[in-house]
Design an enzyme around this catalytic site. Structure first.
Site, PDB file in Angstrom:
ATOM      1  N   TYR A 150       7.047  23.700  39.004  1.00 26.38           N
ATOM      2  CA  TYR A 150       6.446  24.575  40.011  1.00 26.38           C
ATOM      3  C   TYR A 150       7.442  25.580  40.574  1.00 26.38           C
ATOM      4  O   TYR A 150       7.040  26.520  41.262  1.00 26.38           O
ATOM      5  CB  TYR A 150       5.846  23.745  41.153  1.00 26.38           C
ATOM      6  CG  TYR A 150       4.343  23.588  41.032  1.00 26.38           C
ATOM      7  CD1 TYR A 150       3.701  23.756  39.812  1.00 26.38           C
ATOM      8  CD2 TYR A 150       3.566  23.254  42.124  1.00 26.38           C
ATOM      9  CE1 TYR A 150       2.346  23.585  39.694  1.00 26.38           C
ATOM     10  CE2 TYR A 150       2.185  23.083  42.018  1.00 26.38           C
ATOM     11  CZ  TYR A 150       1.588  23.252  40.796  1.00 26.38           C
ATOM     12  OH  TYR A 150       0.243  23.084  40.691  1.00 26.38           O
ATOM     13  N   LYS A 220      10.995  10.174  33.727  1.00 24.73           N
ATOM     14  CA  LYS A 220      11.406  10.221  32.317  1.00 24.73           C
ATOM     15  C   LYS A 220      12.928  10.223  32.260  1.00 24.73           C
ATOM     16  O   LYS A 220      13.560  10.973  31.516  1.00 24.73           O
ATOM     17  CB  LYS A 220      10.808  11.463  31.644  1.00 24.73           C
ATOM     18  CG  LYS A 220      10.877  11.457  30.123  1.00 24.73           C
ATOM     19  CD  LYS A 220      10.074  10.356  29.485  1.00 24.73           C
ATOM     20  CE  LYS A 220      10.203  10.424  27.956  1.00 24.73           C
ATOM     21  NZ  LYS A 220       9.651   9.229  27.306  1.00 24.73           N
ATOM     22  N   ASP A 286       5.753   7.710  30.042  1.00 23.36           N
ATOM     23  CA  ASP A 286       4.837   7.436  28.941  1.00 23.36           C
ATOM     24  C   ASP A 286       4.343   5.987  28.973  1.00 23.36           C
ATOM     25  O   ASP A 286       3.171   5.709  28.735  1.00 23.36           O
ATOM     26  CB  ASP A 286       5.467   7.765  27.590  1.00 23.36           C
ATOM     27  CG  ASP A 286       6.867   7.203  27.423  1.00 23.36           C
ATOM     28  OD1 ASP A 286       7.517   6.907  28.433  1.00 23.36           O
ATOM     29  OD2 ASP A 286       7.325   7.070  26.274  1.00 23.36           O
ATOM     30  N   ASP A 310       1.086  15.850  37.402  1.00 20.65           N
ATOM     31  CA  ASP A 310      -0.058  16.607  36.909  1.00 20.65           C
ATOM     32  C   ASP A 310      -0.799  15.801  35.845  1.00 20.65           C
ATOM     33  O   ASP A 310      -2.027  15.649  35.895  1.00 20.65           O
ATOM     34  CB  ASP A 310       0.436  17.929  36.318  1.00 20.65           C
ATOM     35  CG  ASP A 310      -0.641  19.006  36.327  1.00 20.65           C
ATOM     36  OD1 ASP A 310      -1.740  18.755  36.861  1.00 20.65           O
ATOM     37  OD2 ASP A 310      -0.393  20.096  35.801  1.00 20.65           O
TER      38      ASP A 310
END
Length: 421
Positions: A150, A220, A286, A310
């Site tokens: 963003y 991540k 994930d 998101d």
């Protein structure tokens, strides 16, 4: 006399009985769902407080309506109203094509420093879902709203900026792993300690205030060790430093279990509320998306960076029936500024048809009422919406997926909710 919501010296909102709240009805289906939603809000406030409290609605313009009236997508007067009145609510807005503002929603979040994108995801009985047990999904997502993608720092291949950055990376930092430098575009992912801490602090405070069993930091960090990995590490450090008496980290839990000789449990609901404390744990993004399908009951509050948030918020919304019933808010808990919004798009081909589901905007209004501490009105709406869906009186999106349902127009759906208050 205009009554304005303010932030008190104690860090709590000061809400008068007749606050003025700006609204943007939105583009496309926005006017239809706003007309339905505002009637529900007003009816619930009236029923809950018997006329002692009432919201004074103030329309402000943004999007296509603003552009058609003034030639501006986001007039300065609208931004000024959002700053002055602290709270606001909006329907979906069109993203301008071509030059100018990249996204009206992003512009609002950046200008007001709305660092939390808050997305509660819960299941309403009777809503069509692709899941076997969607009722196990009950999570609140705290998505960082000002950094990561963003921040919008990117350069197109072939531009002077991309060339200059490439030269800096290769010549000054001796980067060797850009495989196709002549055709590479670049994006920079800023993640700060301050930005991470304020997001995770808000999430922990929410978990404690609402007696949620755990908070999971989703990241991540196995690949991006100094951005996503730092986000995780800063979160754990903050939890121990500022909330040590109220939280329990996964490492502490493992150590306790090893000392006692017990097996380390993996199901959150069996290990939650350890001594009245909130469990703080983390998950690779994930793997989390997989576990959210296999064991959604193991997660309650989620803290994550922007891009992960998101993906996660839309994926979880699909598990409970889609973004048509998923509310959202963008909040700065320090200043009090908050914009509550429908999370779906404008669906322009259905504009003015009075057919679309207003639940996302209605539930965003519930979030606003809860934020104002008008919880009686919020609970009335939540219960009435649930009853309406259980009675199978629904708009076209749910009607097409339900057996023996009764098709309702947008306005009729609102009428039914009001009857069920």
């Amino acid at each position: 006399m205009t009554e304005i919501i303010s932030m008190g010296m104690n860090g709590k909102l000061q809400v008068p009985n007749n606050p003025t709240i700006p609204y943007i009805e939105g583009d496309g289906i926005g006017p239809d769902i706003w007309k339905a939603s505002v009637r529900v809000f007003d009816a619930a406030v009236q029923k809950a407080y018997g006329g002692e409290k009432k919201i004074v609605w103030l329309e402000v313009l943004a999007g296509e309506k603003a552009f058609n009236n003034s030639g501006e997508w986001m007039p300065e007067a609208t931004m000024d109203a959002f700053k002055k009145y602290l709270l606001s609510i909006k329907g979906p807005l069109t993203t301008p094509v071509g030059g100018g503002i990249r996204s009206l929603n992003v512009a609002l979040r950046q200008e007001l420093d709305l660092y939390v994108c808050l997305r509660p995801i819960r299941y309403f009985e009777g809503v069509p879902s692709p899941m076997w047990q969607p009722e196990k999904v009950n999570m609140v997502i705290f998505r960082e709203n000002t950094e990561d993608i963003y921040a919008g720092i990117e350069y197109m291949t072939g531009t002077p900026e991309a060339t200059k950055l490439l030269q800096f990376l290769q010549d000054e930092l001796h980067v060797k792993n850009i495989r196709f430098p002549a055709t590479t575009s670049f994006g920079i992912k800023p993640v700060s300690k301050e930005g991470s801490e304020r997001l995770i602090r808000s999430a922990i405070e929410y978990a404690i205030a609402n007696k949620m069993p755990s908070l999971t930091i989703v990241h991540k960090g196995n690949i991006m060790k100094f951005t996503e990995g730092a986000f995780k590490n800063w979160g754990y450090e903050l939890a121990v430093r500022e909330f040590g008496g109220e939280v329990y980290t996964w490492n502490q839990w493992e150590a306790t279990k090893k000392e006692s000789g017990e097996a380390v449990a993996n199901e959150e609901m069996r290990i939650s509320n350890i001594g009245g404390k909130i469990l703080i744990k983390d998950a690779i993004a994930d793997n989390f998306l997989q576990q959210a399908l296999l064991s959604p009951q193991d997660y309650s509050v989620i803290a994550t960076l922007n891009l992960n948030g998101d993906y996660i918020s839309d994926a979880l919304a699909a598990q409970v029936g889609g973004i048509g019933i998923a509310p959202g808010a963008n909040i700065n808990y320090l200043t009090g500024h908050a914009v509550f919004e429908a999370t779906h798009g404008t669906a322009p081909r259905f504009a003015n048809t009075n057919t679309m589901n207003p639940s996302s905007l209605i539930l965003s209004g519930v979030m606003m009422l809860e934020y104002m501490e008008w919880k009686d009105a919020a609970e009335l709406i939540t219960n009435a919406l649930g009853k309406t869906i259980r009675n199978k009186k629904v708009t076209i999106d749910f009607y097409n997926l339900m057996k023996e349902a009764i098709l309702m127009k947008t306005s009729e759906f609102a009428d039914e909710i009001i009857r069920n208050l």
